[in-house]
Write a protein that holds these residues in place. Structure first.
Motif, PDB file in Angstrom:
ATOM      1  N   THR A 237       1.107  10.939   2.298  1.00 42.83           N
ATOM      2  CA  THR A 237       2.533  11.246   2.398  1.00 42.83           C
ATOM      3  C   THR A 237       3.192  11.215   1.025  1.00 42.83           C
ATOM      4  OG1 THR A 237       2.609  10.300   4.617  1.00 42.83           O
ATOM      5  CG2 THR A 237       4.704  10.565   3.479  1.00 42.83           C
ATOM      6  N   LEU A 238       2.888  10.190   0.240  1.00 38.94           N
ATOM      7  CA  LEU A 238       3.454  10.088  -1.102  1.00 38.94           C
ATOM      8  C   LEU A 238       2.986  11.233  -1.991  1.00 38.94           C
ATOM      9  CD1 LEU A 238       2.988   6.244  -1.574  1.00 38.94           C
ATOM     10  CD2 LEU A 238       5.172   7.436  -1.324  1.00 38.94           C
ATOM     11  N   ALA A 239       1.723  11.620  -1.857  1.00 39.46           N
ATOM     12  CA  ALA A 239       1.195  12.730  -2.656  1.00 39.46           C
ATOM     13  C   ALA A 239       1.915  14.026  -2.309  1.00 39.46           C
ATOM     14  CB  ALA A 239      -0.307  12.877  -2.432  1.00 39.46           C
ATOM     15  N   ASN A 240       2.145  14.257  -1.017  1.00 38.56           N
ATOM     16  CA  ASN A 240       2.826  15.483  -0.603  1.00 38.56           C
ATOM     17  C   ASN A 240       4.271  15.533  -1.098  1.00 38.56           C
ATOM     18  OD1 ASN A 240       0.568  16.425   0.753  1.00 38.56           O
ATOM     19  ND2 ASN A 240       1.203  15.605   2.723  1.00 38.56           N
ATOM     20  N   ILE A 241       4.916  14.370  -1.201  1.00 39.35           N
ATOM     21  CA  ILE A 241       6.320  14.335  -1.623  1.00 39.35           C
ATOM     22  C   ILE A 241       6.449  14.401  -3.144  1.00 39.35           C
ATOM     23  CG2 ILE A 241       8.419  12.929  -1.671  1.00 39.35           C
ATOM     24  CD1 ILE A 241       7.538  11.802   1.056  1.00 39.35           C
ATOM     25  N   TYR A 242       5.662  13.585  -3.857  1.00 36.54           N
ATOM     26  CA  TYR A 242       5.849  13.438  -5.292  1.00 36.54           C
ATOM     27  C   TYR A 242       4.845  14.226  -6.137  1.00 36.54           C
ATOM     28  CZ  TYR A 242       8.970   9.525  -4.192  1.00 36.54           C
ATOM     29  OH  TYR A 242       9.993   8.759  -3.716  1.00 36.54           O
ATOM     30  N   GLY A 243       3.658  14.489  -5.609  1.00 38.06           N
ATOM     31  CA  GLY A 243       2.646  15.200  -6.388  1.00 38.06           C
ATOM     32  C   GLY A 243       2.255  14.504  -7.674  1.00 38.06           C
ATOM     33  N   PRO A 244       1.928  13.192  -7.641  1.00 36.60           N
ATOM     34  CA  PRO A 244       1.594  12.494  -8.888  1.00 36.60           C
ATOM     35  C   PRO A 244       0.246  12.958  -9.442  1.00 36.60           C
ATOM     36  CG  PRO A 244       1.050  11.118  -7.023  1.00 36.60           C
ATOM     37  CD  PRO A 244       1.737  12.327  -6.455  1.00 36.60           C
ATOM     38  N   GLU A 245       0.041  12.702 -10.719  1.00 30.60           N
ATOM     39  CA  GLU A 245      -1.264  12.973 -11.321  1.00 30.60           C
ATOM     40  C   GLU A 245      -2.307  11.968 -10.841  1.00 30.60           C
ATOM     41  OE1 GLU A 245      -1.108  14.459 -15.695  1.00 30.60           O
ATOM     42  OE2 GLU A 245       0.510  12.991 -15.434  1.00 30.60           O
ATOM     43  N   ALA A 246      -1.870  10.752 -10.515  1.00 28.95           N
ATOM     44  CA  ALA A 246      -2.799   9.705 -10.089  1.00 28.95           C
ATOM     45  C   ALA A 246      -2.048   8.629  -9.323  1.00 28.95           C
ATOM     46  CB  ALA A 246      -3.504   9.079 -11.293  1.00 28.95           C
ATOM     47  N   PHE A 247      -2.786   7.952  -8.455  1.00 31.20           N
ATOM     48  CA  PHE A 247      -2.323   6.707  -7.854  1.00 31.20           C
ATOM     49  C   PHE A 247      -3.005   5.557  -8.584  1.00 31.20           C
ATOM     50  CE2 PHE A 247      -1.755   9.581  -4.184  1.00 31.20           C
ATOM     51  CZ  PHE A 247      -0.448   9.280  -3.853  1.00 31.20           C
ATOM     52  N   LEU A 248      -2.253   4.507  -8.830  1.00 27.34           N
ATOM     53  CA  LEU A 248      -2.777   3.333  -9.502  1.00 27.34           C
ATOM     54  C   LEU A 248      -2.524   2.134  -8.602  1.00 27.34           C
ATOM     55  CD1 LEU A 248      -4.079   2.388 -12.118  1.00 27.34           C
ATOM     56  CD2 LEU A 248      -1.808   2.154 -13.110  1.00 27.34           C
ATOM     57  N   LEU A 249      -3.593   1.453  -8.189  1.00 33.95           N
ATOM     58  CA  LEU A 249      -3.473   0.366  -7.223  1.00 33.95           C
ATOM     59  C   LEU A 249      -3.946  -0.952  -7.832  1.00 33.95           C
ATOM     60  CD1 LEU A 249      -3.207   2.876  -5.402  1.00 33.95           C
ATOM     61  CD2 LEU A 249      -4.483   1.640  -3.653  1.00 33.95           C
ATOM     62  N   GLY A 250      -3.142  -1.987  -7.631  1.00 27.32           N
ATOM     63  CA  GLY A 250      -3.498  -3.313  -8.105  1.00 27.32           C
ATOM     64  C   GLY A 250      -3.094  -4.372  -7.095  1.00 27.32           C
TER      65      GLY A 250
END
Length: 301
Positions: A237-250
């Motif tokens: 859902t976040l990818a479809n809305i924002y189209g980021p180059e990457a997700f970073l998870l910590g």
């Protein structure tokens, strides 16, 4: 050498460190208990006092000077005024504390304050696993799920400082009510406590569940697969809305379970997201235990 003073204020500890602005290397650090029960004004005073003890250490680096102060802290913080506008009872009396003006008055240096998860995102974006990307979404999965959006190398804040909160993204609107006031949000299904509750054994710890899964326990593997799929639905859902180059998870959940979750999250992202973003990389944060200090310092940039 330009040095930044990073200040990390949490519910149990206050940490202050000197950080090389060019590399993100922590040159010196110290920490003390928060003693949150004494109230917000006391916590702020303790943070300033610790900073006063740390600051002289910068003189040990030839040609070095502290050029700014960054403060990462719990609660919702107005990033312009540097004021805590909302906070939980983890930090009683924290709402209303004027972090920016207090530090500027104490040190005669420019100071910048923001939420601790936003600080983590800035640090990872500038010095960590996200340094090769200008547009990314950071998620921190632990006791809760926080996050931040970095666009063109800068944090995105809503007009009231409350935007970019992926942990509150709703996955299942008919779920039971949750502590943060929503129903079925990402945090409700992917935070550390939620994972243990889903497994169904309240006596188990996160490391014990991870050990079971690594040993091939089918119930543990099924639990983490379900959590990973929910995480992937949120990321899609976040990818479809924002189209980021990457997700970073910590955060502790990612540190503890790693690929046991992320493999399923990647598969779900690929299955559900639009073609242009379905292969968005899902990366693990890379700054380690000093990430809160480095991120706080990076706010001053």
């Amino acid at each position: 050498m330009s040095i930044l003073l990073g200040v990390d204020i949490g519910g149990t500890k206050i940490a202050v460190g000197l950080v090389d602005a060019a590399t993100g290397q922590v040159l010196y650090k110290a920490r003390i208990p928060t003693e949150a029960e004494n109230g917000g004004a006391s916590v702020l005073a303790r943070a300033i006092e610790l900073a006063k003890q740390v600051l002289p250490r910068a003189a040990g680096a030839e040609g070095a000077g502290v050029t700014g102060i960054g403060i990462g802290a719990g609660g919702q913080i107005d990033p312009v005024a540097g004021v805590v506008v909302n906070a939980t009872e983890i930090l009683p009396g924290w709402k209303g504390q004027r972090l920016k003006t207090a530090f500027e008055a104490a040190f005669a240096l420019p100071a910048f304050a923001d939420n601790d998860v936003n600080a983590l995102a800035v640090g990872e974006s500038r010095y960590g696993a996200g340094k090769d990307y200008r547009h990314l979404i950071y998620l921190g999965l632990g006791t809760g799920v926080g996050g931040a959006l970095v666009h063109d190398g800068k944090l995105v804040h809503g007009p009231r400082g409350a935007g970019s909160e992926p942990g509150h993204l709703v996955l299942y609107p008919d779920a039971p009510p949750y502590a943060n006031g929503t129903r079925g949000c990402l945090e409700q299904f992917t935070s550390g406590p939620a994972i243990l509750e889903r497994f169904g054994d309240p006596t188990l710890t996160g490391p014990e569940l991870a050990a079971l899964a690594h040993a091939g326990d089918t119930q543990a593997l099924a639990c983490l697969a379900a959590v990973g799929r929910d995480l992937g639905i949120g990321l899609a859902t976040l990818a479809n809305i924002y189209g980021p180059e990457a997700f970073l998870l910590g955060g502790g959940v990612i540190d503890g379970f790693g690929e046991l979750l992320l493999a399923h999250a990647r598969a779900e992202l690929f299955e559900r997201a639009l073609p242009a973003v379905k292969e968005t990389p899902i990366l693990r944060a890379g700054l380690g235990t000093d990430a809160p200090l480095i991120g706080a310092a990076a706010l001053a940039l």
